[in-house]
Design a protein around this motif. Structure first.
Motif, PDB file in Angstrom:
ATOM      1  N   ARG A 166      90.847 -86.137  95.601  1.00 20.16           N
ATOM      2  CA  ARG A 166      90.300 -85.428  96.760  1.00 20.16           C
ATOM      3  C   ARG A 166      91.088 -84.149  97.031  1.00 20.16           C
ATOM      4  NH1 ARG A 166      89.968 -90.931  98.718  1.00 20.16           N
ATOM      5  NH2 ARG A 166      87.775 -91.560  98.938  1.00 20.16           N
ATOM      6  N   GLY A 167      92.398 -84.239  96.873  1.00 21.10           N
ATOM      7  CA  GLY A 167      93.234 -83.066  97.093  1.00 21.10           C
ATOM      8  C   GLY A 167      92.917 -81.950  96.108  1.00 21.10           C
ATOM      9  N   PHE A 168      92.706 -82.331  94.860  1.00 21.23           N
ATOM     10  CA  PHE A 168      92.338 -81.328  93.856  1.00 21.23           C
ATOM     11  C   PHE A 168      91.018 -80.662  94.217  1.00 21.23           C
ATOM     12  CE2 PHE A 168      89.354 -80.812  90.299  1.00 21.23           C
ATOM     13  CZ  PHE A 168      89.870 -79.636  89.755  1.00 21.23           C
ATOM     14  N   ILE A 169      90.029 -81.442  94.650  1.00 19.58           N
ATOM     15  CA  ILE A 169      88.721 -80.896  95.001  1.00 19.58           C
ATOM     16  C   ILE A 169      88.840 -79.930  96.174  1.00 19.58           C
ATOM     17  CG2 ILE A 169      86.469 -81.514  95.962  1.00 19.58           C
ATOM     18  CD1 ILE A 169      86.623 -84.096  94.296  1.00 19.58           C
ATOM     19  N   SER A 170      89.610 -80.306  97.170  1.00 22.38           N
ATOM     20  CA  SER A 170      89.799 -79.444  98.326  1.00 22.38           C
ATOM     21  C   SER A 170      90.503 -78.143  97.939  1.00 22.38           C
ATOM     22  CB  SER A 170      90.605 -80.183  99.397  1.00 22.38           C
ATOM     23  OG  SER A 170      90.865 -79.353 100.499  1.00 22.38           O
ATOM     24  N   ASP A 171      91.501 -78.242  97.078  1.00 25.03           N
ATOM     25  CA  ASP A 171      92.231 -77.063  96.631  1.00 25.03           C
ATOM     26  C   ASP A 171      91.320 -76.131  95.832  1.00 25.03           C
ATOM     27  OD1 ASP A 171      94.818 -75.646  96.250  1.00 25.03           O
ATOM     28  OD2 ASP A 171      94.480 -76.136  94.143  1.00 25.03           O
ATOM     29  N   ALA A 172      90.464 -76.702  94.999  1.00 24.56           N
ATOM     30  CA  ALA A 172      89.535 -75.894  94.210  1.00 24.56           C
ATOM     31  C   ALA A 172      88.539 -75.170  95.109  1.00 24.56           C
ATOM     32  CB  ALA A 172      88.799 -76.771  93.207  1.00 24.56           C
ATOM     33  N   GLU A 173      88.082 -75.855  96.147  1.00 20.37           N
ATOM     34  CA  GLU A 173      87.155 -75.218  97.096  1.00 20.37           C
ATOM     35  C   GLU A 173      87.819 -74.029  97.785  1.00 20.37           C
ATOM     36  OE1 GLU A 173      85.332 -76.222 101.454  1.00 20.37           O
ATOM     37  OE2 GLU A 173      85.213 -77.839  99.956  1.00 20.37           O
ATOM     38  N   LYS A 174      89.079 -74.192  98.183  1.00 28.34           N
ATOM     39  CA  LYS A 174      89.797 -73.089  98.832  1.00 28.34           C
ATOM     40  C   LYS A 174      89.968 -71.913  97.875  1.00 28.34           C
ATOM     41  CE  LYS A 174      92.389 -76.096 101.982  1.00 28.34           C
ATOM     42  NZ  LYS A 174      93.736 -76.670 102.283  1.00 28.34           N
ATOM     43  N   GLY A 175      90.208 -72.221  96.592  1.00 34.32           N
ATOM     44  CA  GLY A 175      90.357 -71.161  95.607  1.00 34.32           C
ATOM     45  C   GLY A 175      89.084 -70.351  95.438  1.00 34.32           C
ATOM     46  N   MET A 176      87.930 -71.025  95.416  1.00 32.07           N
ATOM     47  CA  MET A 176      86.662 -70.304  95.299  1.00 32.07           C
ATOM     48  C   MET A 176      86.363 -69.517  96.566  1.00 32.07           C
ATOM     49  SD  MET A 176      84.034 -72.751  93.184  1.00 32.07           S
ATOM     50  CE  MET A 176      82.954 -71.343  92.906  1.00 32.07           C
ATOM     51  N   GLU A 177      86.673 -70.118  97.704  1.00 36.04           N
ATOM     52  CA  GLU A 177      86.414 -69.441  98.973  1.00 36.04           C
ATOM     53  C   GLU A 177      87.279 -68.191  99.119  1.00 36.04           C
ATOM     54  OE1 GLU A 177      85.710 -70.782 103.627  1.00 36.04           O
ATOM     55  OE2 GLU A 177      87.016 -71.983 102.317  1.00 36.04           O
ATOM     56  N   LYS A 178      88.486 -68.229  98.593  1.00 30.92           N
ATOM     57  CA  LYS A 178      89.397 -67.075  98.652  1.00 30.92           C
ATOM     58  C   LYS A 178      88.781 -65.847  97.998  1.00 30.92           C
ATOM     59  CE  LYS A 178      93.987 -65.621  97.084  1.00 30.92           C
ATOM     60  NZ  LYS A 178      95.220 -66.051  96.342  1.00 30.92           N
ATOM     61  N   HIS A 179      88.005 -66.060  96.945  1.00 30.04           N
ATOM     62  CA  HIS A 179      87.363 -64.951  96.229  1.00 30.04           C
ATOM     63  C   HIS A 179      85.870 -64.861  96.548  1.00 30.04           C
ATOM     64  CE1 HIS A 179      91.035 -64.254  93.973  1.00 30.04           C
ATOM     65  NE2 HIS A 179      91.100 -65.542  93.723  1.00 30.04           N
ATOM     66  N   ALA A 180      85.502 -65.350  97.733  1.00 27.22           N
ATOM     67  CA  ALA A 180      84.120 -65.253  98.215  1.00 27.22           C
ATOM     68  C   ALA A 180      83.126 -65.875  97.236  1.00 27.22           C
ATOM     69  CB  ALA A 180      83.763 -63.795  98.518  1.00 27.22           C
ATOM     70  N   PHE A 181      83.553 -66.897  96.521  1.00 30.09           N
ATOM     71  CA  PHE A 181      82.706 -67.637  95.579  1.00 30.09           C
ATOM     72  C   PHE A 181      82.134 -66.753  94.476  1.00 30.09           C
ATOM     73  CE2 PHE A 181      82.800 -70.171  99.427  1.00 30.09           C
ATOM     74  CZ  PHE A 181      83.057 -71.445  98.936  1.00 30.09           C
ATOM     75  N   ARG A 182      82.839 -65.654  94.179  1.00 26.29           N
ATOM     76  CA  ARG A 182      82.412 -64.802  93.059  1.00 26.29           C
ATOM     77  C   ARG A 182      82.944 -65.337  91.732  1.00 26.29           C
ATOM     78  NH1 ARG A 182      84.424 -60.938  96.536  1.00 26.29           N
ATOM     79  NH2 ARG A 182      86.193 -60.645  95.111  1.00 26.29           N
ATOM     80  N   ARG A 183      84.075 -65.995  91.774  1.00 22.93           N
ATOM     81  CA  ARG A 183      84.696 -66.497  90.551  1.00 22.93           C
ATOM     82  C   ARG A 183      84.430 -67.989  90.406  1.00 22.93           C
ATOM     83  NH1 ARG A 183      90.699 -63.700  90.927  1.00 22.93           N
ATOM     84  NH2 ARG A 183      89.962 -61.543  91.211  1.00 22.93           N
ATOM     85  N   GLY A 184      84.108 -68.366  89.174  1.00 25.47           N
ATOM     86  CA  GLY A 184      83.887 -69.773  88.900  1.00 25.47           C
ATOM     87  C   GLY A 184      84.918 -70.302  87.917  1.00 25.47           C
ATOM     88  N   CYS A 185      84.529 -71.284  87.147  1.00 21.44           N
ATOM     89  CA  CYS A 185      85.399 -71.857  86.123  1.00 21.44           C
ATOM     90  C   CYS A 185      85.158 -71.111  84.814  1.00 21.44           C
ATOM     91  CB  CYS A 185      85.074 -73.341  85.950  1.00 21.44           C
ATOM     92  SG  CYS A 185      85.889 -74.124  84.536  1.00 21.44           S
ATOM     93  N   LEU A 186      86.225 -70.643  84.187  1.00 15.14           N
ATOM     94  CA  LEU A 186      86.064 -69.896  82.933  1.00 15.14           C
ATOM     95  C   LEU A 186      85.341 -70.731  81.883  1.00 15.14           C
ATOM     96  CD1 LEU A 186      86.777 -67.346  81.241  1.00 15.14           C
ATOM     97  CD2 LEU A 186      88.792 -68.603  80.467  1.00 15.14           C
ATOM     98  N   VAL A 187      85.713 -71.995  81.763  1.00  9.02           N
ATOM     99  CA  VAL A 187      85.094 -72.852  80.742  1.00  9.02           C
ATOM    100  C   VAL A 187      83.609 -73.055  81.044  1.00  9.02           C
ATOM    101  CG1 VAL A 187      85.086 -75.188  79.771  1.00  9.02           C
ATOM    102  CG2 VAL A 187      87.263 -73.994  80.136  1.00  9.02           C
ATOM    103  N   GLY A 188      83.282 -73.264  82.310  1.00  8.95           N
ATOM    104  CA  GLY A 188      81.880 -73.411  82.695  1.00  8.95           C
ATOM    105  C   GLY A 188      81.095 -72.128  82.469  1.00  8.95           C
ATOM    106  N   ASN A 189      81.698 -70.991  82.819  1.00 11.63           N
ATOM    107  CA  ASN A 189      81.019 -69.704  82.612  1.00 11.63           C
ATOM    108  C   ASN A 189      80.702 -69.465  81.141  1.00 11.63           C
ATOM    109  OD1 ASN A 189      81.249 -69.219  85.328  1.00 11.63           O
ATOM    110  ND2 ASN A 189      82.693 -67.525  85.160  1.00 11.63           N
ATOM    111  N   LEU A 190      81.714 -69.663  80.296  1.00 16.71           N
ATOM    112  CA  LEU A 190      81.510 -69.403  78.874  1.00 16.71           C
ATOM    113  C   LEU A 190      80.576 -70.431  78.244  1.00 16.71           C
ATOM    114  CD1 LEU A 190      85.037 -68.248  77.634  1.00 16.71           C
ATOM    115  CD2 LEU A 190      83.209 -66.955  78.735  1.00 16.71           C
TER     116      LEU A 190
END
Length: 275
Positions: A166-190
């Motif tokens: 749960r902590g990892f999921i919350s941290d990942a959400e904060k990371g995406m929110e920090k960049h206004a959800f413009r950045r995703g996962c590199l592996v998923g993108n590619l």
């Protein structure tokens, strides 16, 4: 002494003339080296083998004298590293990850990354053979970074195994929110671009997902051993399900620029695993 084998006029068949500053000798391949007999001229035949040996000796001495002599103006010790060796590479990796997590591989040109990183093109091609080589390095760096993040969360002794997830999921959400959800996962993108990517990227991306899945499986196995997950569940299958769903949730969150897809997936996953 300069040695110049050549055929001379009036020379014997098979003989070679040796020009020296003082004299010339006729050399026949079948002649033997022997001191001149009384009454013979010093212009006697000398074996070609002996002359070749002399040539090799002179070449060797010249080579040794040139390598032993220090190069003028050159410092002794280790060769100097190229300017900005590690700093330039790290800046290229950092900038490349920013651009590719936001826009993907195909839409980003190398020149854009160079301008943003403030690194000259020569430095780029010192570290990387091509854009493909650069992309492979980015996947490796991202996998290393993300695996380290997962280990940091999954090894926290102050949290239960599922709370670590749960902590990892919350941290990942904060990371995406920090960049206004413009950045995703590199592996998923590619992964979405795989049809247009170099074929070698497929194994790199699959390997990264497998690494994350194994780390998650270990966390879920510990949760099962502590009674947080029912015994009927298989931790490896749950881990695979998590990463299949999580990558889709990240893509949807980036599309909608909202954390809702992340939260909806998390709620569904933990409902599935609960006793």
């Amino acid at each position: 002494m300069f040695l110049k084998p050549r055929m001379g006029s009036g020379s014997l068949p098979g003989a070679v003339r040796l020009n020296t500053p003082s004299q010339s000798h006729f050399l026949r391949p079948d002649a033997r080296a022997s001191p001149p007999k009384p009454g013979e001229s010093s212009n006697s035949a000398i074996p070609v083998r002996q002359i070749l040996h002399l040539i090799d000796h002179l070449v060797y001495k010249q080579k040794m004298s040139s390598t032993d002599a220090p190069t003028p103006g050159r410092r002794r010790g280790r060769p100097r590293k190229p300017p900005g060796d590690q700093t330039a590479r790290q800046e290229l990796i950092r900038t490349g990850l920013e651009y590719l997590t936001e826009r993907g591989y195909c839409a980003v040109a190398v020149d854009e990354i160079l301008r943003a990183a403030g690194v000259p093109k020569g430095s780029f091609y010192y570290h990387f053979d091509s854009k493909e080589d650069f992309g492979g390095a980015l996947i490796g760096a991202y996998n290393e970074f993300f695996s380290s993040k997962l280990r940091t969360w999954f090894q926290r002794a102050d949290l239960s195994p599922l709370d670590r997830l749960r902590g990892f999921i919350s941290d990942a959400e904060k990371g995406m929110e920090k960049h206004a959800f413009r950045r995703g996962c590199l592996v998923g993108n590619l992964g979405q671009e795989m049809a247009a990517l170099p074929p070698g990227f497929r194994s790199l991306l699959s390997s990264a997902l497998s690494d994350w899945q194994h780390l998650t499986e270990a966390c879920l196995l510990e949760a099962q051993n502590q009674g947080e997950i029912g015994k009927h569940h298989k931790p490896d299958a749950l881990a695979a399900f998590f990463w299949i769903g999580w990558e889709g949730a990240v893509l949807r969150a980036k599309l909608e620029q909202s954390p809702d897809p992340l939260r909806q997936f998390a709620a569904g996953f933990f409902a599935l695993t609960s006793n």
